[in-house]
Design an enzyme around this catalytic site. Structure first.
Site, short mmCIF file in Angstrom:
data_model
loop_
_atom_site.label_atom_id
_atom_site.label_comp_id
_atom_site.label_asym_id
_atom_site.label_seq_id
_atom_site.Cartn_x
_atom_site.Cartn_y
_atom_site.Cartn_z
N GLY A 38 3.47 -2.20 -9.22
CA GLY A 38 2.39 -2.35 -9.52
C GLY A 38 2.60 -1.91 -11.13
N ASN A 39 4.25 -2.46 -11.39
CA ASN A 39 4.84 -2.01 -12.71
C ASN A 39 3.97 -3.18 -13.69
OD1 ASN A 39 6.61 -0.04 -11.76
ND2 ASN A 39 8.36 -0.44 -12.22
N ASP A 76 6.77 -3.97 -0.43
CA ASP A 76 7.09 -2.97 -1.71
C ASP A 76 7.23 -1.21 -1.40
OD1 ASP A 76 7.50 -2.80 -4.60
OD2 ASP A 76 5.46 -2.15 -4.76
N GLY A 132 1.05 -1.28 -0.58
CA GLY A 132 0.10 0.07 0.18
C GLY A 132 1.06 1.27 -0.42
N ARG A 133 0.94 1.72 1.65
CA ARG A 133 2.02 3.03 1.55
C ARG A 133 3.06 2.40 2.67
NH1 ARG A 133 1.60 3.99 -3.05
NH2 ARG A 133 -0.08 5.87 -3.83
N HIS A 187 9.21 -0.62 -4.34
CA HIS A 187 7.25 0.43 -4.75
C HIS A 187 7.37 0.46 -6.62
CE1 HIS A 187 5.45 3.44 -3.46
NE2 HIS A 187 5.04 2.20 -4.66
N GLU A 202 11.57 6.95 0.60
CA GLU A 202 12.12 5.93 -0.54
C GLU A 202 13.20 6.36 -1.35
OE1 GLU A 202 8.54 4.50 -1.60
OE2 GLU A 202 7.77 3.75 -1.18
#
Length: 318
Positions: free
Chosen positions: A280-281, A253, A228-229, A277, A258
């Protein structure tokens, strides 16, 4: 009369760009990732697709009516200023459902079947079973945030015969979720789960949701997955929970800072898998965002309607 103007702050392929231009043949369309291409057009752009942080300094003097973000989260936007200007915001929520759910299960399986351990052993030519014995089938997964990503994760979990518990703001039931909880029932959900998967957006309500108390409620054999975050978690308390073996491991992730600083102890932990992170790629990112979200919203907008897909509720923050 000046032409209406659309800024797309991304490098789109020719076919996707052509489809957009066909919808707005009378508009000026400015496209490209470099700020040098679009910075002089911010003041009179009516629609912006692809928010960049450097746009914030010009937003108060702009004429923008609608922003389509290139991400699911909106916490990087100056929401207070945009709300005062009645700017409509739509997000990329849903674009990530396939790749992120794949990453979630990649992390769960790697931690369960010690794939990360075996990769490290391969590098030093060590043949050892590493006491691997766990399996994922018929275990219980808790999905914290049952949006589009959570739904796809629940669907995949059923292929493993898992029991699926979910948590969402409304508490509304969902296909593939056996039991749904609300946020004030989180403490009841956590002790039941072998895997906790966090897919929430960052809002004032969700910030620091996971700390030492939540980790102590989890099974010592449980794995914690956060895509998420980073600020959903009190990171130093997660580190301590991993050191104290309050939980068995984590797949992460996203992080408070970051890139993750080199001094972070998370880098050195044997029971942690770190990805930068990238969950989502996907090769289909732009295609899905343009065809499934932006273009249908643009058609509505051109017809005098509100963009309806993924329209931000300022009160909720998502």
């Amino acid at each position: 009369m000046p032409k209406r103007k659309l800024i797309i702050s991304q490098n789109l392929n020719v076919l996707l760009l052509q489809k957009i231009k066909e919808l707005v043949p009378e508009w000026t369309v400015i496209t490209g990732r470099s700020s040098e291409i679009w910075k002089d057009h911010l003041a009179d752009a009516e629609v912006i697709a692809g928010w960049k942080t450097e746009m914030a300094e010009s937003i108060d003097a702009s004429e923008v009516k609608w922003i389509q973000t290139w991400s699911a989260g909106v916490n990087a936007l100056p929401l207070e200023s945009l709300e005062q200007k009645n700017v409509q915001i739509t997000t990329a929520n849903g674009v990530h459902a396939y790749p992120i759910s794949e990453t979630i299960f990649a992390l769960m399986l790697a931690l369960t079947r010690k794939i990360d351990t075996y990769i490290k052993q391969q590098q030093v030519k060590t043949w050892h079973h590493a006491n691997m014995k766990q399996e994922i089938h018929e275990k219980t997964i808790g999905i914290i945030g049952v949006g589009k990503i959570g739904k796809e994760t629940a669907k995949i979990a059923k292929a493993f015969g898992m029991s699926v518990l979910g948590m969402r703001h409304s508490g509304k039931s969902e296909e593939f979720v056996d039991e749904m909880f609300t946020q004030n029932q989180l403490n009841d959900l956590l002790p039941k789960c072998d895997y906790i998967v966090v897919t929430l957006p960052l809002t004032p309500e969700t910030r620091n949701m996971f700390g030492k108390n939540e980790f102590r409620l989890m099974k010592p054999s449980a794995f914690f997955i956060n895509i998420g975050r980073g600020n959903l978690v009190i990171q130093n308390e997660l580190v301590q929970a991993l050191k104290d073996k309050d939980i068995a491991g984590a797949g992460l992730d996203v992080f408070e800072t970051e890139p993750l600083p080199g001094k972070s102890p998370l880098w050195e932990m044997d029971n942690v898998i770190i990805t930068p992170h990238t969950s989502g790629n996907t090769e289909y990112y732009d295609q899905r965002l343009i065809q499934d979200i932006f273009m249908p919203n643009l058609e509505n907008y051109l017809n005098g309607k509100h963009p309806s897909i993924n329209l931000l509720d300022y009160r909720k923050g998502y």
